[in-house]
Design a protein around this motif. Structure first.
Motif, PDB file in Angstrom:
ATOM      1  N   ASP A 254      11.421   6.018   1.753  1.00 12.81           N
ATOM      2  CA  ASP A 254      12.326   6.640   1.306  1.00 12.81           C
ATOM      3  C   ASP A 254      12.905   8.083   1.859  1.00 12.81           C
ATOM      4  N   ASP A 255      13.586   8.436   2.411  1.00  9.04           N
ATOM      5  CA  ASP A 255      13.781  10.678   3.298  1.00  9.04           C
ATOM      6  C   ASP A 255      14.165  10.798   2.273  1.00  9.04           C
ATOM      7  N   GLU A 256      13.860  10.903   0.933  1.00  9.34           N
ATOM      8  CA  GLU A 256      14.282  12.145  -0.247  1.00  9.34           C
ATOM      9  C   GLU A 256      12.502  12.361  -1.186  1.00  9.34           C
ATOM     10  N   CYS A 257      11.928  11.125  -0.736  1.00 10.07           N
ATOM     11  CA  CYS A 257      10.754  11.428  -0.583  1.00 10.07           C
ATOM     12  C   CYS A 257       9.301  11.744   0.098  1.00 10.07           C
TER      13      CYS A 257
ATOM     14  N   ALA B 290       0.772  -1.083   0.124  1.00 10.74           N
ATOM     15  CA  ALA B 290       0.201  -0.369   0.157  1.00 10.74           C
ATOM     16  C   ALA B 290       0.902   1.177   0.181  1.00 10.74           C
ATOM     17  N   GLY B 291       0.499   1.834  -0.752  1.00 13.08           N
ATOM     18  CA  GLY B 291       1.045   3.391  -0.370  1.00 13.08           C
ATOM     19  C   GLY B 291       0.166   4.328  -0.007  1.00 13.08           C
ATOM     20  N   CYS B 292       1.236   5.054   0.627  1.00 13.12           N
ATOM     21  CA  CYS B 292       0.669   6.033   1.536  1.00 13.12           C
ATOM     22  C   CYS B 292       0.953   7.695   0.965  1.00 13.12           C
ATOM     23  N   ASN B 293       0.331   8.118   1.385  1.00 14.61           N
ATOM     24  CA  ASN B 293       0.525   9.678   0.987  1.00 14.61           C
ATOM     25  C   ASN B 293       1.880  10.726   1.420  1.00 14.61           C
ATOM     26  N   ASP B 294       2.091   9.949   2.276  1.00 10.90           N
ATOM     27  CA  ASP B 294       3.510  10.269   2.689  1.00 10.90           C
ATOM     28  C   ASP B 294       4.478   9.900   2.235  1.00 10.90           C
ATOM     29  N   GLY B 295       4.547   9.204   1.116  1.00 11.78           N
ATOM     30  CA  GLY B 295       5.676   8.670   0.566  1.00 11.78           C
ATOM     31  C   GLY B 295       6.167   7.866   1.010  1.00 11.78           C
ATOM     32  N   SER B 296       5.566   6.714   2.203  1.00 11.69           N
ATOM     33  CA  SER B 296       6.193   5.156   2.764  1.00 11.69           C
ATOM     34  C   SER B 296       5.876   4.594   2.087  1.00 11.69           C
ATOM     35  N   CYS B 297       5.871   3.417   1.519  1.00  9.02           N
ATOM     36  CA  CYS B 297       5.406   2.037   1.220  1.00  9.02           C
ATOM     37  C   CYS B 297       5.346   0.885   2.732  1.00  9.02           C
TER      38      CYS B 297
END
Length: 553
Positions: A65-68, A42-49
């Protein structure tokens, strides 16, 4: 819970009916199953998976990802499940190693990728198909970062280096329409649906359009997806109709079949030739729509076996899921909680649908099973009411006569193969099963050092209080272990095989016993030695009697 398929009524229909559970972690926007359906990403709104273990419904891994920090727009698993491709609203594509949780590569595009799909024919793919927001689909090499734009129209004015699809708006301005595209089953071809209502069959290696199939109505194609077995193609158009096409090309030699079709159509050229070849590639099989409400559809897809078609309502604030059989009949409408539906995924092998809501919650829709108990044995029969039963003469004999006449032809010397694993028909095309990642190992989280220190300190205090707060008499039992009779009054038998638990005497019993054994010389002694003498008597009794059964003797 897994049910025995043999006791399920076959007339119920193998599709989900109720919400079984929901997953909640952050704000999830898009979802995707791995090939076996054991893991859900699941892909989240804060850029994490977030990767969920679908069997335990627990979080197995978090890819961050710290870049995303932008919302995730799409997630795609590799065929073996070892890699995940994530596209984000910050125009980035990130390829992750699932087992280690490390990022393999990250590429930033010039346009926001709405959807990205890994090449399905490789165990460790480095090629992906990306559908950006405002330009044509492109093939991206994740190793080098090179991009190749694909044609989205056979007209001459759109054959440039960046053939974007432009539509005239009512105010005269030009807008861009995203083009939906997907790989074929083995990734030999790309099928793209453009804004002119056409399906283009493209050889992505040379970028040439090999066939074209016009869609009736000529509406913009919003979604295009293949069934799991590659035999059917689904399109969702702006005219609110979901269409199913049957694939007429051989699955593993599609390019060669297209070459033969082109050779047979030498008498015509141009667009007419592409249409003639397209009629030999795809044929319209079925159309699905809601003729009453005329709703738009969102995230339509096939079931794992291709027998069902599912689509979510795109109406604002509605969480409705429509399920049709392949014959075109609407069999179920699932109505969920408030919050618009934004993504759908059908489990690859089970009748389960997972839907993502606008509020970030993922709902799991499953079948409401009703067991058919008459299917336990072939001679079982369900009765509407009680009936008188007359047993056979030998029915309750130890060896019935009917069993004596049976003759079994069994070769007892035949060796039984317990090593060879039979191929699962659901994954019969898998030639990489030994490399496939189905589950992630559970990693226990370590305790905080401060909590460990507090626990050790409390344990030591408890031990000290037990050792010093009350008189303790230790005695070696028959099996050689030390026993603490004050904290755990247990006595072993001489054989050491049976344990008798001593009951701690109450205050009333202690007073009665003290009166019975009271002597003038011990009347002035304190209660502490008295309790010690009772303990000594208890420890010294060799017959294993309870301490409250002491007699005057």
């Amino acid at each position: 819970m897994t049910f025995n398929a043999s006791i399920i009524d076959p007339l119920q229909g193998d599709f989900p009916e109720v919400i079984e559970e929901y997953l909640e972690y952050g704000c999830m926007k898009c979802i995707a199953f791995n090939r076996r359906g054991t893991l859900l990403a699941a892909g989240c709104n804060d850029g994490s998976c977030i990767i969920w273990d679908f069997e335990t419904r627990g979080i197995a891994k978090e890819l961050r990802d710290d870049e995303c920090s932008s919302p995730i727009t799409s997630i795609c698993w590799s065929k073996c499940g070892n890699r995940i491709l994530v596209s984000a609203a910050d125009k980035s594509l990130s390829l992750w190693d699932v087992m280690s949780g490390k990022k393999i590569t990250r590429i930033v595009l010039q346009q926001t990728p709405l959807q990205a799909r890994l090449h399905p024919g490789s165990s460790k793919p480095s090629i992906c198909l990306t559908c950006p927001l405002s330009c044509s689909p492109m093939i991206v090499d994740l190793n080098t970062g090179n991009t190749t734009f694909l044609k989205v129209s056979v007209s001459e004015q759109s054959n440039g280096p960046n053939p974007a699809v432009r539509n005239k708006c009512s105010d005269g301005s030009t807008s861009f329409t995203p083009t939906a595209a997907c790989f074929s089953k083995y990734g030999n071809l790309v099928y793209a649906g453009n804004s002119k209502g056409e399906i283009l069959v493209i050889d992505w290696q040379d970028g040439e359009v090999r066939a074209m199939v016009p869609i009736s109505g000529g509406s913009i194609v919003k979604n295009i997806v293949f069934s799991r077995n590659g035999q059917y193609l689904l399109t969702n158009s702006n005219d609110r109709i979901i269409r199913i096409y049957e694939n007429l090309l051989p699955l593993k030699d599609e390019v060669g079949a297209l070459d033969d079709l082109h050779e047979n159509q030498n008498e015509i050229n141009g667009v007419e030739k592409l249409k003639a070849v397209g009629s030999k590639c795809l044929t319209l099989f079925r159309e699905f729509q809601d003729s009453i409400t005329k709703v738009h559809w969102k995230a339509p897809c096939f079931s794992g076996d291709g027998e069902w078609v599912v689509g979510g309502s795109a109406s604002k604030g509605e969480h409705k899921i429509y399920i049709w059989d392949r014959a075109g009949r609407l069999v179920k409408i699932l109505e969920g909680p408030t919050g618009a539906l934004i993504d759908l995924a059908w489990h690859p092998v089970r009748p389960i649908v997972v839907s993502a809501s606008l509020n970030g919650v993922v709902y799991i829709w499953a079948k409401d099973y009703t067991e058919n108990w008459s299917a336990f044995a072939p001679d079982f029969k369900e009765l509407e009411e009680n009936e008188e039963y007359v047993e056979r003469e030998d029915e309750f004999d130890l060896v019935p006569q009917t069993e004596k006449v049976k003759c079994y032809d069994v070769n007892e010397d035949e060796e039984i193969d317990i090593v060879t694993v039979e191929k699962d028909t659901t994954f019969s095309d898998s030639d990489m099963s030994h490399e496939e990642l189905c589950f992630l190992p559970a990693t226990p989280s370590p305790d905080v050092p401060e909590q460990q220190d507090k626990f050790l300190e409390s344990s030591s205090n408890l031990v000290d209080s037990n050792n010093s707060g009350s008189p303790v008499s230790e005695k070696a039992g028959a099996n050689g272990h030390l026993m603490n009779h004050a904290s755990s009054p247990v006595k072993d038998d001489a054989g050491g095989t049976r344990i008798k638990r001593k009951r701690k005497p109450s205050e009333k019993v202690l007073e009665l016993q003290a009166e019975k054994v009271k002597k003038p010389s011990k009347a002035s002694k304190s209660s502490k030695p008295r309790s010690k003498s009772l303990a000594d008597k208890s420890n010294g009794s060799e017959n294993g009697l309870y301490s409250d059964e002491l007699s005057d003797e």
